[in-house]
Design an enzyme around this catalytic site. Structure first.
Site, mmCIF file in Angstrom:
data_model
loop_
_atom_site.group_PDB
_atom_site.id
_atom_site.type_symbol
_atom_site.label_atom_id
_atom_site.label_comp_id
_atom_site.label_asym_id
_atom_site.label_seq_id
_atom_site.Cartn_x
_atom_site.Cartn_y
_atom_site.Cartn_z
ATOM 1 N N CYS A 163 94.440 113.865 144.124
ATOM 2 C CA CYS A 163 92.972 113.759 144.169
ATOM 3 C C CYS A 163 92.540 112.557 145.008
ATOM 4 O O CYS A 163 91.622 111.826 144.644
ATOM 5 C CB CYS A 163 92.375 113.672 142.770
ATOM 6 S SG CYS A 163 92.574 115.174 141.821
ATOM 7 N N GLN B 187 92.995 103.548 135.875
ATOM 8 C CA GLN B 187 94.387 103.135 136.035
ATOM 9 C C GLN B 187 94.612 101.660 135.719
ATOM 10 O O GLN B 187 95.708 101.142 135.949
ATOM 11 C CB GLN B 187 94.850 103.432 137.471
ATOM 12 C CG GLN B 187 94.767 104.887 137.882
ATOM 13 C CD GLN B 187 95.721 105.799 137.120
ATOM 14 O OE1 GLN B 187 96.678 105.344 136.506
ATOM 15 N NE2 GLN B 187 95.449 107.092 137.143
#
Length: 405
Positions: A364, A203
């Site tokens: 997740c 990310q």
């Protein structure tokens, strides 16, 4: 340079389609990004004109495909400012990169009772591989806690080190909270204890400049599909000294120098970790995606996405009973929220009928959900092609759904 959002959006034809008769508002970029035409065109061109297995062939097409594949490795090296192309290992994505390090590092350097430090906000891909090793080898997992804003408690992190600490494995940016962790400081402390650090960059790499030498991380993993490239390809960076010491993760063709029934001699770096035929079309696509990002400029992208994030946070806070998760001072491209008692799945489903694509669920990151005391969130995540008008559409949509409840 001026940020030409109209021209940028033309590079992504999917953004002009409709969903349920409404213009598509795609805000699920932390899960995967859309692909620009230049990436799709480059991959199609290679399949049509240069398709041949790499490295082993003496014929023209194989040599041409090999040149493109290895040029992609150099593009990646430059993108994250690694020292050598030998430190760039192609994988199927962040998850495989993390699993490679966990498996090989534990085989070589960890035994029963040894410890790994992770954080509360890790993605399952940086928890489950360590748990598999805990079950297999009896290693222990220590967890860095966080505060209510979604920031790691640095003083508590420092206290986790002891003579059994062998490695730190940490997310650069939380996929739920958007928190940008102070990885440079985290790494500095670990190195003072002689402990290497693996950084999950899934990310971060798409959103702002990453310099692995300046960061001084020992390993850094990221995925192509989250940064406008193809699915099924990713990168593991590892310092040469560490990659030399780690045993191979998989065995097969390509990663060997010689094989007899008595002994195998492994290939030099990085090929020691690249068993089998690589997705050489995808590596070329990844290189084109990186070229595209660099043409726009990572500083420009970061500025644009952070403006969107701040704007989204401010607008959502005008909604009654909104709860936003993750308000770190250093936050990037992700806004997770709930409204009153409305279930995240209901909110996401109804937003979808308005053409607005968001992610719902635990993302997740179930241990993080437990820490927050919730089962899941609605997550809007931004990319270089998103607009303020799309944020406005999201806010109007959330308000509309809220009135239905």
């Amino acid at each position: 340079m001026e940020y030409d959002i109209i021209q940028i959006r033309k590079d992504f034809p999917i953004l002009s389609r409709e969903v349920y008769g409404k213009p598509l508002v795609y805000l699920d970029n932390a899960a995967t990004t859309q692909k620009p035409l230049c990436v799709l065109d480059a991959m199609r061109e290679e399949y049509l004109n240069v398709n041949a297995n790499v490295h082993r062939g003496v014929h023209y097409l194989s040599q041409q495909a090999t040149d493109l594949h290895e040029a992609a490795r150099e593009t990646v090296r430059n993108f994250i400012h690694a020292d050598k192309t030998e430190e760039i290992v192609f994988t199927r994505g962040t998850t495989e990169g993390i699993n490679l390090v966990v498996s090989s590092f534990c085989d070589a350097f960890m035994r029963e009772g040894d410890e790994v430090i992770v954080s509360t906000m890790e993605h399952h891909s940086n928890i489950v591989p360590w748990q598999l090793q805990a079950a297999k080898k009896g290693i222990a997992i220590r967890v860095i806690p966080m505060n209510e804003k979604g920031e790691l408690l640095f003083d508590e992190y420092v206290k986790l080190f002891n003579e059994k600490t062998r490695i730190v494995s940490i997310a650069h940016v939380s996929n739920v909270l958007g928190t940008v962790n102070p990885v440079k400081d985290i790494i500095k402390v670990a190195h003072e204890h002689g402990v290497p650090v693996l950084v999950d960059g899934a990310q971060s790499a798409p959103h702002f400049k990453v310099d692995v030498q300046d960061m001084d991380c020992d390993f850094f993993a990221f995925s192509g599909h989250k940064m406008y490239g193809p699915t099924g390809v990713g990168v593991l960076y590892g310092k040469e000294e560490w990659l030399e010491k780690l045993p191979p993760y998989q065995g097969g063709g390509e990663m060997i120098e010689s094989v007899s029934f008595e002994k195998t001699v492994f290939e030099r770096l990085p090929f020691k970790f690249e068993a089998g035929t690589p997705d050489y079309i995808a590596t070329h696509g990844l290189a084109k995606a990186i070229d595209y990002i660099e043409r726009i400029g990572l500083d420009n992208i970061a500025r644009h996405e952070r403006n969107l994030t701040r704007y989204c946070m401010d607008k959502l806070k005008t909604i009654d009973e909104i709860a936003i998760f993750g308000e770190a001072d250093d936050k990037d491209a992700v806004v997770s929220f709930l409204v009153g008692n409305i279930h995240h799945l209901d909110m996401g489903t109804l937003l979808d009928r308005l053409g607005i694509a968001v992610r719902t669920g635990h993302h997740c990151a179930q241990p993080l959900m437990d820490r927050l005391g919730i089962h899941g969130t609605v997550r809007a995540s931004f990319a270089l092609y998103n607009t303020m008008e799309e944020v406005d559409a999201l806010v109007v949509g959330v308000k509309r759904v809220a009135t239905m409840f």
